[in-house]
Design an enzyme around this catalytic site. Structure first.
Site, short mmCIF file in Angstrom:
data_model
loop_
_atom_site.label_atom_id
_atom_site.label_comp_id
_atom_site.label_asym_id
_atom_site.label_seq_id
_atom_site.Cartn_x
_atom_site.Cartn_y
_atom_site.Cartn_z
N MET A 1 0.85 -1.19 0.00
CA MET A 1 0.00 0.00 0.00
C MET A 1 0.89 1.25 0.00
O MET A 1 0.48 2.32 0.45
CB MET A 1 -0.93 -0.01 1.21
N ALA B 1 4.03 3.85 0.91
CA ALA B 1 4.75 4.31 2.11
C ALA B 1 5.85 3.28 2.41
O ALA B 1 5.95 2.76 3.53
CB ALA B 1 3.81 4.50 3.29
N HIS C 1 9.16 1.09 3.04
CA HIS C 1 10.27 1.17 3.98
C HIS C 1 11.16 -0.04 3.74
O HIS C 1 10.89 -0.87 2.85
CB HIS C 1 9.75 1.22 5.43
N HIS D 1 9.71 -3.47 3.06
CA HIS D 1 9.24 -3.74 1.69
C HIS D 1 10.43 -4.03 0.78
O HIS D 1 10.36 -4.91 -0.09
CB HIS D 1 8.49 -2.53 1.13
N GLN E 1 -10.24 -2.04 2.82
CA GLN E 1 -9.73 -2.78 3.97
C GLN E 1 -9.55 -1.91 5.21
O GLN E 1 -9.06 -2.36 6.24
CB GLN E 1 -8.43 -3.51 3.63
N GLY F 1 4.85 -10.11 4.17
CA GLY F 1 5.62 -10.05 5.41
C GLY F 1 4.90 -10.74 6.55
O GLY F 1 3.67 -10.71 6.64
N GLU F 2 5.70 -11.36 7.42
CA GLU F 2 5.11 -12.05 8.57
C GLU F 2 4.60 -11.08 9.64
O GLU F 2 3.95 -11.49 10.58
CB GLU F 2 6.15 -12.99 9.20
N ASP G 1 2.29 -9.06 9.29
CA ASP G 1 0.83 -9.23 9.21
C ASP G 1 0.55 -10.73 9.21
O ASP G 1 0.19 -11.31 8.17
CB ASP G 1 0.31 -8.55 7.94
N ARG H 1 3.08 2.77 9.15
CA ARG H 1 2.45 3.60 10.18
C ARG H 1 3.46 4.26 11.10
O ARG H 1 3.13 5.24 11.78
CB ARG H 1 1.46 2.77 11.00
#
Ligand code: PAF
Length: 281
Positions: A32, A34, A36, A39, A63, A150-151, A153, A190
């Site tokens: 999504m 942003a 870092h 990613h 979502q 990614g783990e 999430d 975030r």
């Protein structure tokens, strides 16, 4: 090497992908934006799997549980593209909402069973339906051989695996370890919304998970969870949930099992943070 073009329509992306991925398929990193370092690590792993790597950047409105959260979600396309330049050639797909959800868009329905009503499913009703639908649509567009998640999430990963299994999708889901700051805070888009004091306060998350790890030899999962909640509440964050769960079905654990996970969601003022860690006995 540089990112060459940003594709914003399905047609232009699919034209670009027409002859791609012949030798070792397409590796796909949905995001999504942003972006870092977390990613970038996903992108690097994707590049190890396949010559053709697609990164999508799309803040998916369906979502989000609150309008405010959606509005406040950082949108940093220019920076994202700069950051991607550090990761060799990738194909970037950054569609508008109308491109992702055309008038003939059909939602999918997957029976999430026991995954639906715990943790994120419980506190963010509708969230996983939004995630599954956008990921499914992206899979349809990109037709990836591999898709990397990614783990951090952890429940999202389980939900996507369930979707792939139920709909018999021909894609291999590749989980990637959580990337952390040197402080131990999990990298997250975030985090950009946290000031220096809040960044400091948020360390209670990793400290609590390490505290839980220090207790596993002595106590049952439920006892560790209770003690860790007390520990967590000495910090400044507002806890939403802290659970120790079975890594496959995400149900609360009563006896230790291999791969047991501690999962936390908490608010640092207005910013909701999640994290998880494997607890090793
Ligand atoms: O993990 C995320 O960033 C999002 O949930 C995803 C998978 C890109 C779907 O919008």
């Amino acid at each position: 090497m540089k990112v060459r073009t940003v594709f914003s329509t399905v047609e232009s992306l699919q034209n670009r992908l027409k002859n791609a991925g012949k030798s070792n398929g397409i590796a796909f990193v949905p995001t999504m934006g942003a972006l870092h370092q977390g990613h970038i690590e996903l992108v690097k792993q994707a590049l190890d799997l396949s010559e053709t790597v697609v990164v999508s950047i799309f803040v998916n409105p369906t979502q989000f549980n609150s309008k405010e959260d959606l509005q406040n979600y950082p949108r940093t396309l220019e920076n994202d593209l700069k950051l991607l330049e550090t990761a060799r050639d990738v194909i970037v797909f950054a569609p508008a909402v109308e491109e992702m959800y055309p008038p003939n868009f059909k939602t999918i329905d997957v029976e999430l069973g026991e995954l639906a009503n715990v943790m994120e499913g419980k506190f963010r009703p509708g969230h996983f339906s939004g995630v599954m639908n956008v990921v499914h649509r992206l899979f349809e567009i990109v037709q990836p051989t591999f898709a990397l998640f990614g783990e951090k999430d952890f429940q999202q990963l389980a939900v996507i695996r369930r979707m792939v299994e139920q709909l018999k999708l021909d894609v291999q889901i590749v989980p990637c370890e959580t990337i952390r700051e040197t402080s131990g805070l999990a990298r997250s888009s975030r985090n950009q919304r946290l000031n220096s004091e809040e960044l400091e306060d948020s360390l209670i998350i990793i400290e609590s998970m390490r505290y839980a790890q220090s207790l596993v030899e002595q106590y049952s999962p439920q006892e560790v969870a209770e003690k860790t909640i007390d520990y967590f509440n000495k910090g400044k964050l507002r806890l939403e949930y802290l659970e120790i769960v079975n890594p496959t079905n995400l149900q609360p654990l009563y006896e230790w099992t291999s791969g047991a996970r501690i999962c936390i969601a908490a608010y640092c003022n207005e910013v909701r943070l999640i994290d998880n860690m494997e607890l090793i006995k």
